[in-house]
Design an enzyme around this catalytic site. Sequence first.
Site, PDB file in Angstrom:
ATOM      1  N   TYR A 261       0.944  -1.308  -0.092  1.00 51.77           N
ATOM      2  CA  TYR A 261       0.127   0.045  -0.075  1.00 51.77           C
ATOM      3  C   TYR A 261       0.910   1.176   0.077  1.00 51.77           C
ATOM      4  O   TYR A 261       1.927   1.267   0.991  1.00 51.77           O
ATOM      5  CB  TYR A 261      -0.816  -0.031   1.221  1.00 51.77           C
ATOM      6  CG  TYR A 261      -1.839   1.142   1.375  1.00 51.77           C
ATOM      7  CD1 TYR A 261      -2.848   1.350   0.471  1.00 51.77           C
ATOM      8  CD2 TYR A 261      -1.502   2.200   2.475  1.00 51.77           C
ATOM      9  CE1 TYR A 261      -3.542   2.664   0.646  1.00 51.77           C
ATOM     10  CE2 TYR A 261      -2.266   3.320   2.247  1.00 51.77           C
ATOM     11  CZ  TYR A 261      -3.344   3.553   1.495  1.00 51.77           C
ATOM     12  OH  TYR A 261      -4.197   4.733   1.603  1.00 51.77           O
TER      13      TYR A 261
ATOM     14  N   ASP B  74       9.363   2.720  -0.285  1.00 50.71           N
ATOM     15  CA  ASP B  74       8.148   3.439   0.422  1.00 50.71           C
ATOM     16  C   ASP B  74       8.810   2.812   1.916  1.00 50.71           C
ATOM     17  O   ASP B  74       8.082   1.675   2.211  1.00 50.71           O
ATOM     18  CB  ASP B  74       7.074   2.889   0.101  1.00 50.71           C
ATOM     19  CG  ASP B  74       5.872   3.512   0.592  1.00 50.71           C
ATOM     20  OD1 ASP B  74       6.039   4.270   1.763  1.00 50.71           O
ATOM     21  OD2 ASP B  74       4.461   3.454   0.305  1.00 50.71           O
TER      22      ASP B  74
ATOM     23  N   LYS C 124       4.658   8.842   8.843  1.00 55.93           N
ATOM     24  CA  LYS C 124       4.337   8.128  10.230  1.00 55.93           C
ATOM     25  C   LYS C 124       5.361   8.640  11.499  1.00 55.93           C
ATOM     26  O   LYS C 124       5.153   9.781  11.811  1.00 55.93           O
ATOM     27  CB  LYS C 124       4.201   6.759  10.052  1.00 55.93           C
ATOM     28  CG  LYS C 124       3.047   6.411   9.066  1.00 55.93           C
ATOM     29  CD  LYS C 124       2.375   4.991   9.157  1.00 55.93           C
ATOM     30  CE  LYS C 124       1.288   4.840   8.491  1.00 55.93           C
ATOM     31  NZ  LYS C 124       1.357   4.280   7.079  1.00 55.93           N
TER      32      LYS C 124
HETATM   33  C1  LIG Z   1       0.665   4.598   5.778  1.00 58.11           C
HETATM   34  C2  LIG Z   1       1.096   4.460   4.692  1.00 58.11           C
HETATM   35  C3  LIG Z   1       0.904   5.199   3.410  1.00 58.11           C
HETATM   36  C4  LIG Z   1       0.090   6.422   3.395  1.00 58.11           C
HETATM   37  O1  LIG Z   1       0.385   7.289   4.047  1.00 58.11           O
HETATM   38  P1  LIG Z   1      -0.848   8.128   4.646  1.00 58.11           P
HETATM   39  O2  LIG Z   1      -0.127   9.274   5.392  1.00 58.11           O
HETATM   40  O3  LIG Z   1      -1.752   7.679   5.359  1.00 58.11           O
HETATM   41  O4  LIG Z   1      -1.468   8.934   3.215  1.00 58.11           O
HETATM   42  C5  LIG Z   1       1.933   5.133   2.393  1.00 58.11           C
HETATM   43  N1  LIG Z   1       2.824   3.869   2.220  1.00 58.11           N
HETATM   44  C6  LIG Z   1       2.848   3.093   3.557  1.00 58.11           C
HETATM   45  C7  LIG Z   1       3.828   2.048   3.334  1.00 58.11           C
HETATM   46  C8  LIG Z   1       2.253   3.190   4.430  1.00 58.11           C
HETATM   47  O5  LIG Z   1       2.206   2.379   5.471  1.00 58.11           O
END
Ligand SMILES: *Cc1c(COP(=O)(O)O)cnc(C)c1O
Length: 430
Positions: A144, A238, A266
């Site tokens: 994701y 990512d 995060k």
């Molecule tokens: C949470 C997450 C996102 C999206 O981040 P948001 O701040 O919710 O838009 C993208 N990539 C990864 C790996 C994530 O865990």
Amino acid sequence: MDIINSIDAFNEAKSVIPGGVNSPVRAFGSVNGNPRMIKSAYKCYLIDEDNNEYIDFIQSWGPLILGHRDADVIDAIKYTLEKGVSYGAPTILETELAKEIISIYDGIDKIRLVNSGTEATMSALRLARAFSKKDDIIKFDGCYHGHNDSLLVSAGSGCATFGSPSSPGVPSDFSKHTLVARYNDLDSLESCFKASNNVACVIIEPIAGNMGLVPANVEFIKGVRKLCDKYEALLVFDEVMSGFRAALEGANHYYNTEIDLVTFGKVIGGGFPLAAFGGRDDIMNMLSPLGNVYQAGTLSGNPIAVAAGYSTLLKIKNIKNIYENLENLAIRLTNGIKNKANNFGFNMQTCVRGSMFGFFFNNNEVKNFDDAKNSDTGLFAKFHQKMLQRGVYFAPSTFESGFICTPMNEETIDKVINDSEIVFDEIRNG
Ligand SMILES: *Cc1c(COP(=O)(O)O)cnc(C)c1O
């Protein structure tokens, strides 16, 4: 456990907010539960509107590695807040946060701050496309990267090729530029490269946390890098979730691989809306105003968010053996629960990377999204509900990771393991 206030408040929320939530997983849909309306929190505990207390293994979906209301982070926020909340102009604090991230994370020269992980990946892809002058991207099934149009794409049926929109509202004209490969499967990745001779980049969660916790194996990541080089595509890690969570240096701790671009979020926001993307000088310098790749944000680099993130990073960097200690607790937790499950005849697969953990009710090892989907989600739903009633707040889906934070200790974990024994007994014999 009385949750009448949560039920009332959630019903009220549903009248004005679609599904009652501002992000879908919070609705507890896949575990058939009523979400708890949270009133406050401290250390590793959440308190709901009925004054029930929960051990929090979600931690705002990753950011709160120091737990709720860490005194040093709160001090930094208050100090900054009292001087002003937003300027729309550069601040020294932004430079300091950028320097801190660059000094910790190998192989990046510059970073730019944004407001969410979604924005970070969206911007990284635009940059990768501009740099390589190519349009297609490859992602992996089960990873994701936020809710961007070109990333809300799932594998088509049959062998991996071009994906199809995974949400209504995503034009197939967008999704046709996204190919979807199987995680931990180099043949699948190479067949995607062969299906398109126009691949700008491969984007991957090196330690996937959004299909449950499923790390890439070392050989796979090496192979991904080689294929990117062979087909002249950029490699985008990512690390929105794994950054400063799986280890201080993120995936670099596990894979010694050169990357071209990386995204964070995060933890680097300390609980505020803050994320970033970064990479090599020659790529990052293409961004406006230096170059002509446009990217902007009214609140980007917001001083309060930066203060929260910066103070969080400074603190975790200075706690001795922090990741070893968090990892030991995560191992204690997952081994403990697994042993209890086995005693009642339930098979579990568990995984730990630093402060991240995952578990599946599954008979076989989980290496990709197809394996993860073979897990017993019905059993998970029962387990989740019953643990919640005992004051243990796990993510409400099999396909999410759990987190350990610094205020937790062995007693916290052992309470949860004991609860799991009672819960497995109830499920088996109740
Ligand atoms: C949470 C997450 C996102 C999206 O981040 P948001 O701040 O919710 O838009 C993208 N990539 C990864 C790996 C994530 O865990």
